[in-house]
Design a protein around this motif. Structure first.
Motif, mmCIF file in Angstrom:
data_model
loop_
_atom_site.group_PDB
_atom_site.id
_atom_site.type_symbol
_atom_site.label_atom_id
_atom_site.label_comp_id
_atom_site.label_asym_id
_atom_site.label_seq_id
_atom_site.Cartn_x
_atom_site.Cartn_y
_atom_site.Cartn_z
ATOM 1 N N LYS A 150 23.798 38.114 47.348
ATOM 2 C CA LYS A 150 23.689 36.920 46.507
ATOM 3 C C LYS A 150 24.624 37.013 45.309
ATOM 4 C CE LYS A 150 18.941 35.577 47.704
ATOM 5 N NZ LYS A 150 17.534 35.449 47.217
ATOM 6 N N GLN A 151 24.686 38.180 44.686
ATOM 7 C CA GLN A 151 25.553 38.340 43.524
ATOM 8 C C GLN A 151 27.029 38.287 43.922
ATOM 9 O OE1 GLN A 151 24.259 38.124 40.583
ATOM 10 N NE2 GLN A 151 22.252 38.089 41.571
ATOM 11 N N ASN A 152 27.343 38.767 45.130
ATOM 12 C CA ASN A 152 28.717 38.700 45.606
ATOM 13 C C ASN A 152 29.163 37.254 45.771
ATOM 14 O OD1 ASN A 152 31.144 40.119 46.948
ATOM 15 N ND2 ASN A 152 30.510 38.640 48.493
ATOM 16 N N VAL A 153 28.290 36.427 46.368
ATOM 17 C CA VAL A 153 28.612 35.011 46.568
ATOM 18 C C VAL A 153 28.757 34.305 45.223
ATOM 19 C CG1 VAL A 153 27.739 32.816 47.455
ATOM 20 C CG2 VAL A 153 27.534 34.883 48.839
ATOM 21 N N PHE A 154 27.818 34.577 44.306
ATOM 22 C CA PHE A 154 27.868 33.945 42.983
ATOM 23 C C PHE A 154 29.132 34.356 42.240
ATOM 24 C CE2 PHE A 154 27.014 33.762 38.444
ATOM 25 C CZ PHE A 154 26.501 32.483 38.306
ATOM 26 N N GLY A 155 29.455 35.656 42.294
ATOM 27 C CA GLY A 155 30.635 36.144 41.604
ATOM 28 C C GLY A 155 31.912 35.558 42.178
ATOM 29 N N ASP A 212 32.262 32.676 43.731
ATOM 30 C CA ASP A 212 32.343 31.268 43.344
ATOM 31 C C ASP A 212 32.792 31.123 41.895
ATOM 32 O OD1 ASP A 212 31.544 30.477 45.845
ATOM 33 O OD2 ASP A 212 29.438 30.198 45.309
ATOM 34 N N SER A 213 32.300 32.006 41.031
ATOM 35 C CA SER A 213 32.669 31.947 39.614
ATOM 36 C C SER A 213 34.157 32.227 39.413
ATOM 37 C CB SER A 213 31.843 32.954 38.806
ATOM 38 O OG SER A 213 30.463 32.652 38.878
ATOM 39 N N VAL A 214 34.671 33.206 40.139
ATOM 40 C CA VAL A 214 36.081 33.562 40.003
ATOM 41 C C VAL A 214 36.983 32.449 40.542
ATOM 42 C CG1 VAL A 214 37.871 35.183 40.764
ATOM 43 C CG2 VAL A 214 35.648 36.040 40.024
ATOM 44 N N LYS A 215 36.554 31.781 41.611
ATOM 45 C CA LYS A 215 37.351 30.694 42.180
ATOM 46 C C LYS A 215 37.547 29.560 41.177
ATOM 47 C CE LYS A 215 36.204 31.379 47.072
ATOM 48 N NZ LYS A 215 35.483 30.819 48.239
ATOM 49 N N ARG A 216 36.585 29.390 40.282
ATOM 50 C CA ARG A 216 36.668 28.306 39.302
ATOM 51 C C ARG A 216 37.550 28.671 38.109
ATOM 52 N NH1 ARG A 216 31.103 27.717 40.749
ATOM 53 N NH2 ARG A 216 30.440 28.936 38.941
ATOM 54 N N MET A 217 37.960 29.923 38.019
ATOM 55 C CA MET A 217 38.825 30.350 36.924
ATOM 56 C C MET A 217 40.281 30.009 37.231
ATOM 57 S SD MET A 217 37.349 34.135 36.021
ATOM 58 C CE MET A 217 35.637 34.399 35.592
ATOM 59 N N LYS A 218 41.017 29.597 36.226
ATOM 60 C CA LYS A 218 42.429 29.284 36.405
ATOM 61 C C LYS A 218 43.260 30.551 36.591
ATOM 62 C CE LYS A 218 42.458 24.904 33.866
ATOM 63 N NZ LYS A 218 43.056 24.142 32.722
ATOM 64 N N ASN A 219 43.041 31.520 35.720
ATOM 65 C CA ASN A 219 43.816 32.760 35.777
ATOM 66 C C ASN A 219 42.908 33.964 35.528
ATOM 67 O OD1 ASN A 219 46.632 31.680 36.038
ATOM 68 N ND2 ASN A 219 46.087 30.716 34.085
ATOM 69 N N PRO A 220 42.125 34.352 36.546
ATOM 70 C CA PRO A 220 41.248 35.514 36.363
ATOM 71 C C PRO A 220 42.062 36.773 36.090
ATOM 72 C CG PRO A 220 41.370 34.889 38.674
ATOM 73 C CD PRO A 220 42.028 33.795 37.904
ATOM 74 N N THR A 221 41.572 37.602 35.185
ATOM 75 C CA THR A 221 42.271 38.834 34.838
ATOM 76 C C THR A 221 42.184 39.843 35.977
ATOM 77 O OG1 THR A 221 40.317 39.872 33.864
ATOM 78 C CG2 THR A 221 41.669 38.488 32.411
ATOM 79 N N ARG A 222 43.043 40.857 35.919
ATOM 80 C CA ARG A 222 43.022 41.920 36.911
ATOM 81 C C ARG A 222 41.657 42.615 36.921
ATOM 82 N NH1 ARG A 222 45.520 43.245 41.520
ATOM 83 N NH2 ARG A 222 43.365 43.546 42.160
ATOM 84 N N LYS A 223 41.064 42.781 35.750
ATOM 85 C CA LYS A 223 39.762 43.448 35.659
ATOM 86 C C LYS A 223 38.688 42.652 36.379
ATOM 87 C CE LYS A 223 36.552 45.617 32.395
ATOM 88 N NZ LYS A 223 36.275 45.925 30.980
ATOM 89 N N ILE A 224 38.681 41.348 36.212
ATOM 90 C CA ILE A 224 37.701 40.503 36.887
ATOM 91 C C ILE A 224 37.906 40.575 38.396
ATOM 92 C CG2 ILE A 224 36.984 38.115 37.280
ATOM 93 C CD1 ILE A 224 37.467 37.560 34.349
ATOM 94 N N LEU A 240 36.206 42.750 43.741
ATOM 95 C CA LEU A 240 36.552 43.569 44.907
ATOM 96 C C LEU A 240 35.530 44.687 45.113
ATOM 97 C CD1 LEU A 240 40.432 43.966 44.534
ATOM 98 C CD2 LEU A 240 39.213 42.605 46.233
ATOM 99 N N LEU A 241 35.084 45.298 44.020
ATOM 100 C CA LEU A 241 34.093 46.369 44.113
ATOM 101 C C LEU A 241 32.752 45.844 44.601
ATOM 102 C CD1 LEU A 241 34.973 48.265 40.807
ATOM 103 C CD2 LEU A 241 35.277 49.130 43.128
ATOM 104 N N LEU A 242 32.393 44.653 44.148
ATOM 105 C CA LEU A 242 31.144 44.036 44.591
ATOM 106 C C LEU A 242 31.228 43.657 46.068
ATOM 107 C CD1 LEU A 242 28.344 43.151 43.771
ATOM 108 C CD2 LEU A 242 29.311 41.004 42.927
ATOM 109 N N HIS A 243 32.388 43.165 46.472
ATOM 110 C CA HIS A 243 32.608 42.825 47.881
ATOM 111 C C HIS A 243 32.506 44.082 48.749
ATOM 112 C CE1 HIS A 243 34.870 41.734 51.543
ATOM 113 N NE2 HIS A 243 34.491 40.491 51.281
ATOM 114 N N LEU A 244 33.029 45.203 48.228
ATOM 115 C CA LEU A 244 32.966 46.474 48.941
ATOM 116 C C LEU A 244 31.517 46.872 49.205
ATOM 117 C CD1 LEU A 244 35.111 48.620 49.862
ATOM 118 C CD2 LEU A 244 34.600 49.839 47.748
ATOM 119 N N LEU A 245 30.676 46.744 48.192
ATOM 120 C CA LEU A 245 29.247 47.052 48.344
ATOM 121 C C LEU A 245 28.578 46.135 49.356
ATOM 122 C CD1 LEU A 245 27.890 47.615 44.700
ATOM 123 C CD2 LEU A 245 28.018 49.308 46.522
#
Length: 291
Positions: A177-182, A184-196, A201-206
């Motif tokens: 659930k947190q992976n999907v939410f995260g 979706d949140s990043v997709k709405r960002m114009k220029n997500p930072t490398r850290k985000i 990616l780490l959450l997707h790995l889990l």
């Protein structure tokens, strides 16, 4: 910023979520020295990244691998113990701690190959290895993909696949659930930072990895100590399955323990692994089971 904070919280929660509710001990964290030690900290340029690492002590090489979203400082209770006898090597894995990342995907195989490259960079032919959580997965892969590099292996809280037969369903459901939410949140960002991007990616790995077949474990030639808590986020039956499929394995299930065996049971954890590394593997068969 909200998405970044959420992803950070999720990763921190997952690192500690399995600590037993009965544990009342207050842990004093050493976040100043380990992982930020200017006297010993270095960067190795390997596989398109700058990997931060620290080395303590002298003797036989010992590589210690942290879990998802973690860093070198997670082993503040292991470093001083093992540095008395070993050359202890610790690194911040790709996209974690002080190590950067130049990729748009992450896999456990990639992280394992990074560690193998670090050992090559340090001219280390083989080493004993300790891995916690995702670090345990990477330790298993390192021993499978580079059997000559791992002399003896100890893994705690590792899993072979991400479904509910390995991870408790409530943990798996929460992560997905947190992976999907995260995402979706990043997709709405114009220029997500490398850290985000890296935290996602780490959450997707889990959420969706690893995918290791039990038959692949037969490739592990070194003696291996497979560890888990009886209340780990990884089901005890799955930990037993891992041990069963490694030819030279011992199994250790800690009672009244969650996922954080190197912290809450640090003294016993260190001693048992130290004893394991110091003795030859004993093959138990036939009437040896009575000894």
């Amino acid at each position: 910023m909200k998405a970044l904070k959420l992803l950070s919280v999720v990763l921190l929660v997952l690192c500690a979520i399995s600590a037993s509710a009965q544990q009342k001990e207050t842990i004093k964290l050493d976040t100043v020295t380990y992982g930020k030690n200017a006297a010993v900290g270095k960067y190795a340029e390997i596989r398109g990244m700058k990997m931060y690492y620290e080395v303590y002590g002298k003797g036989e090489p010992l590589l210690i691998i942290h879990g998802n979203g973690g860093s070198i400082k997670d082993f503040r209770y292991q470093i001083p113990y093992f540095a008395k006898k070993y050359q202890v090597i610790l690194a911040d894995s790709r996209a974690q701690g002080k190590s950067n990342n130049d990729k748009d995907t992450l896999s456990y195989e990639m992280l394992s190959d990074d560690l193998n490259a670090l050992l090559d960079k340090l001219n280390i032919k083989n080493a004993n290895v300790i891995g916690w959580s995702d670090g345990g997965i990477e330790g298993l892969l390192l021993a499978m993909r580079n059997p000559d590099k791992v002399k003896m292996l100890a893994v705690t809280g590792a899993n072979l696949w991400p479904d509910s037969t390995a991870v408790y369903p409530y943990i798996q459901d929460y992560i997905l659930k947190q992976n999907v939410f995260g995402a979706d949140s990043v997709k709405r960002m114009k220029n997500p930072t490398r850290k985000i991007k890296d935290q996602l990616l780490l959450l997707h790995l889990l959420s969706y990895e690893p995918h290791i077949k039990t038959g692949d474990l037969h490739k592990i030639a070194c003696p291996t100590l497979v560890i888990g808590g009886d209340h780990d986020v990884i089901q005890a039956e799955h930990t037993m399955l891992i041990a069963k499929n490694i030819p030279k394995s011992y199994l250790w299930i800690l009672p009244n323990s969650g996922h954080s065996t190197p912290i809450y049971y640090r003294d016993t954890f260190n001693q048992v692994i130290g004893d394991f590394f110091s003795k030859p593997y004993r093959k138990i068969e036939n009437w040896d089971v009575l000894k």
